[in-house]
Motif scaffolding. Structure first.
Motif, PDB file in Angstrom:
ATOM      1  N   UNK A 104      33.480  89.043  13.951  1.00  0.00           N
ATOM      2  CA  UNK A 104      33.794  88.031  12.943  1.00  0.00           C
ATOM      3  C   UNK A 104      34.510  86.844  13.563  1.00  0.00           C
ATOM      4  N   UNK A 107      32.107  84.671  15.448  1.00  0.00           N
ATOM      5  CA  UNK A 107      31.318  83.817  14.571  1.00  0.00           C
ATOM      6  C   UNK A 107      32.116  82.648  14.045  1.00  0.00           C
ATOM      7  N   UNK A 108      33.327  82.914  13.626  1.00  0.00           N
ATOM      8  CA  UNK A 108      34.146  81.842  13.049  1.00  0.00           C
ATOM      9  C   UNK A 108      34.548  80.835  14.111  1.00  0.00           C
ATOM     10  N   UNK A 110      32.982  80.140  16.809  1.00  0.00           N
ATOM     11  CA  UNK A 110      31.829  79.339  17.197  1.00  0.00           C
ATOM     12  C   UNK A 110      31.670  78.164  16.237  1.00  0.00           C
ATOM     13  N   UNK A 111      31.775  78.459  14.952  1.00  0.00           N
ATOM     14  CA  UNK A 111      31.657  77.379  13.979  1.00  0.00           C
ATOM     15  C   UNK A 111      32.737  76.323  14.208  1.00  0.00           C
ATOM     16  N   UNK A 114      31.973  74.178  17.319  1.00  0.00           N
ATOM     17  CA  UNK A 114      30.912  73.194  17.115  1.00  0.00           C
ATOM     18  C   UNK A 114      31.433  71.975  16.366  1.00  0.00           C
ATOM     19  N   UNK A 115      32.270  72.246  15.366  1.00  0.00           N
ATOM     20  CA  UNK A 115      32.851  71.122  14.641  1.00  0.00           C
ATOM     21  C   UNK A 115      33.854  70.381  15.516  1.00  0.00           C
ATOM     22  N   UNK A 119      34.856  66.454  16.482  1.00  0.00           N
ATOM     23  CA  UNK A 119      35.991  65.914  15.735  1.00  0.00           C
ATOM     24  C   UNK A 119      37.286  65.826  16.504  1.00  0.00           C
ATOM     25  N   UNK A 162      38.718  71.656  14.501  1.00  0.00           N
ATOM     26  CA  UNK A 162      37.553  71.609  13.615  1.00  0.00           C
ATOM     27  C   UNK A 162      37.872  70.868  12.325  1.00  0.00           C
ATOM     28  N   UNK A 164      39.024  71.939   9.546  1.00  0.00           N
ATOM     29  CA  UNK A 164      38.416  72.657   8.422  1.00  0.00           C
ATOM     30  C   UNK A 164      39.377  73.749   7.969  1.00  0.00           C
ATOM     31  N   UNK A 165      40.003  73.494   6.830  1.00  0.00           N
ATOM     32  CA  UNK A 165      41.051  74.407   6.369  1.00  0.00           C
ATOM     33  C   UNK A 165      40.526  75.810   6.072  1.00  0.00           C
ATOM     34  N   UNK A 166      39.403  75.947   5.366  1.00  0.00           N
ATOM     35  CA  UNK A 166      38.939  77.309   5.099  1.00  0.00           C
ATOM     36  C   UNK A 166      38.662  78.098   6.364  1.00  0.00           C
ATOM     37  N   UNK A 167      38.026  77.478   7.344  1.00  0.00           N
ATOM     38  CA  UNK A 167      37.779  78.195   8.587  1.00  0.00           C
ATOM     39  C   UNK A 167      39.084  78.548   9.286  1.00  0.00           C
ATOM     40  N   UNK A 170      40.637  81.495   7.424  1.00  0.00           N
ATOM     41  CA  UNK A 170      39.931  82.744   7.696  1.00  0.00           C
ATOM     42  C   UNK A 170      40.257  83.231   9.103  1.00  0.00           C
ATOM     43  N   UNK A 174      42.296  86.792  10.359  1.00  0.00           N
ATOM     44  CA  UNK A 174      41.743  87.793  11.267  1.00  0.00           C
ATOM     45  C   UNK A 174      42.544  87.885  12.553  1.00  0.00           C
TER      46      UNK A 174
ATOM     47  N   UNK B 111      26.691  83.539  11.091  1.00  0.00           N
ATOM     48  CA  UNK B 111      27.084  84.731  11.848  1.00  0.00           C
ATOM     49  C   UNK B 111      26.541  85.990  11.185  1.00  0.00           C
ATOM     50  N   UNK B 167      33.795  89.726   8.011  1.00  0.00           N
ATOM     51  CA  UNK B 167      32.958  88.587   7.633  1.00  0.00           C
ATOM     52  C   UNK B 167      32.636  88.623   6.144  1.00  0.00           C
TER      53      UNK B 167
END
Lengths: 242, 242
Positions: A104, A107-108, A110-111, A114-115, A119, A162, A164-167, A170, A174, B111, B167
């Motif tokens: 998990x 995956x997170x 990586x996102x 990329x951002x 930014x 990034x 991005x607050x939600x990312x 999350x 974790x 993901x 996830x």
DNA sequence: TTAGCATTAATTGCATGCAGAGCACGAAAA
DNA sequence: TTTTCGTGCTCTGCATGCAATTAATGCTAA
């Protein structure tokens, strides 16, 4: 069934923690969350320990009401487990959980990478470069302790990059559990070398604004880290030189 | 500063909700969480509404103690905002938040799709195919209402197919807020056509066990969905393609 | 009339009290 | 000796009570 079964309650941890002068403007339940999270990932509250409300509230110097609110929040993070009419327990990380956790996070992150490749400002990148340099210095000096702190800050900077607050949220949720796994299997010198090299590659991809490469490299880095932790955690045999 | 400023409290929503016969074995705070979440994403508790503890506890038929625990959890999900010594407020979704939300969901679902491409069994794929067929039937019939339900179930099945609890949890937490945005901007017929087609492509990628393609397609699908929602939400004008 | 201030009502934050549920221990029977 | 039932204690879950904080309101003065 359980080998580590406390009689009924009373882990009798004289934790006694309160009086946080710096961050006194927060509610009691929030301070309790932070304190308990620190105790859990720090290992003072070991996995499987029963968290008796009365004892904990006395130890923290608060009443049961804000403590219970804190426990609910920690349960939502997965750090403890709530059972009906039973004492909450510090979550026991099984190998499968660790594997899923790092999948998990990979995956997170990586996102986020990329951002972040698009930014992060030059100032952000400069900060990352500085941390990377510092990290490599520690690596050459063989100072393993500061490596973890630097590692944490670097990953945090990328996630923050990034925007991005939600990312970010999350990831933070974790991350606490990942730290918990991390302190079980440390001292992997070989993995350390790889990790520093991977961090350098990630930095270069970010500097090149190569989102795909940054994401892929960071994902692989986290995956490798998780695999190494799992290897040092799940089958601790095969190294029974003792 | 605020345009929608309630005098001090008293939204006086006679919500009056309790007595859930089916799931009675859960704690009161958990039932309150589910109920309030439903009320918020359903729009009964509109964005910006003050949640006065006394009123809500009376409306739900519980005392303030479990209600406060529920409010803390909802705040952790981002559905409400807690302010010191003030009534909690239903979170107001600004366009930037929606954009960030769908970025995060896109990353997480990518993901999950990559993992699901390897891990979904034939039974899972058969279930997906059935839902896809059903969805296309509704699409041809022009039944828009069932589309959302099917859409929800399909995405849920893919996420579940990843066999990754962290996830899944992260996705669920974000999904509630996404639903909240979704009900603001619905009825985009053009987007609907695209969406069904994208779903079919995703299904085919999963059936081909093509993790990269599945992840990429699902990520793009979510991104498109978010963009469409944002377009129907933020600047309702400037629809050049219309 | 308007600005400033004290008052007051309302609401949150926390502590405490009480009933119910569950586990441990012990006694009695097989 | 082993199993089963009874008893008691502890702990959780929830409700309620109290003090601190805040915002609205009315009053006074310029």
């Amino acid at each position: 069934m359980e080998e580590v079964r406390r009689p009924r309650g009373r882990p009798r941890k004289p934790v006694l923690l309160q009086a946080e002068p710096g961050l006194a403007r927060l509610g009691l339940h929030e301070r309790a969350v932070q304190r308990l999270r620190g105790l859990i990932v720090g290992g003072e509250l070991p996995a499987g320990a029963d968290l008796v409300e009365t004892d904990l509230s006395a130890a923290l110097g608060i009443s049961r009401t804000p403590l219970r609110e804190a426990l609910k929040l920690l349960a939502a993070e997965g750090l403890i487990e709530l059972r009906p009419n039973r004492s909450p327990r510090v979550t026991e990380l099984r190998p499968g959980d660790v594997a899923a956790l790092f999948e998990a996070i990979a995956g997170i992150e990586r996102a986020t990478a990329e951002l972040a490749a698009h930014r992060m400002g030059e100032a952000d990148l400069a900060g990352l470069r500085a941390l990377q340099t510092e990290m490599e210095a520690h690596h050459r000096a063989g100072a393993l302790a500061p490596y973890f702190a630097l590692n944490h800050r670097i990953h945090g900077l990328i996630v923050a990059g990034a925007r991005n607050a939600p990312l970010r949220d999350a990831h933070d949720a974790l991350h606490a559990r990942a730290e918990l796994a991390r302190r079980r299997a440390l001292g992997r010198r070989a993995r350390w070398d790889e990790s520093v090299a991977e961090h350098r590659a990630i930095l270069e991809a970010l500097e090149a604004r190569n989102a795909d490469a940054a994401g892929r490299l960071l994902s692989e880095h986290v995956t490798h880290t998780g695999a190494a932790l799992l290897a040092g955690l799940c089958p601790p045999a095969a190294t029974d030189a003792a």
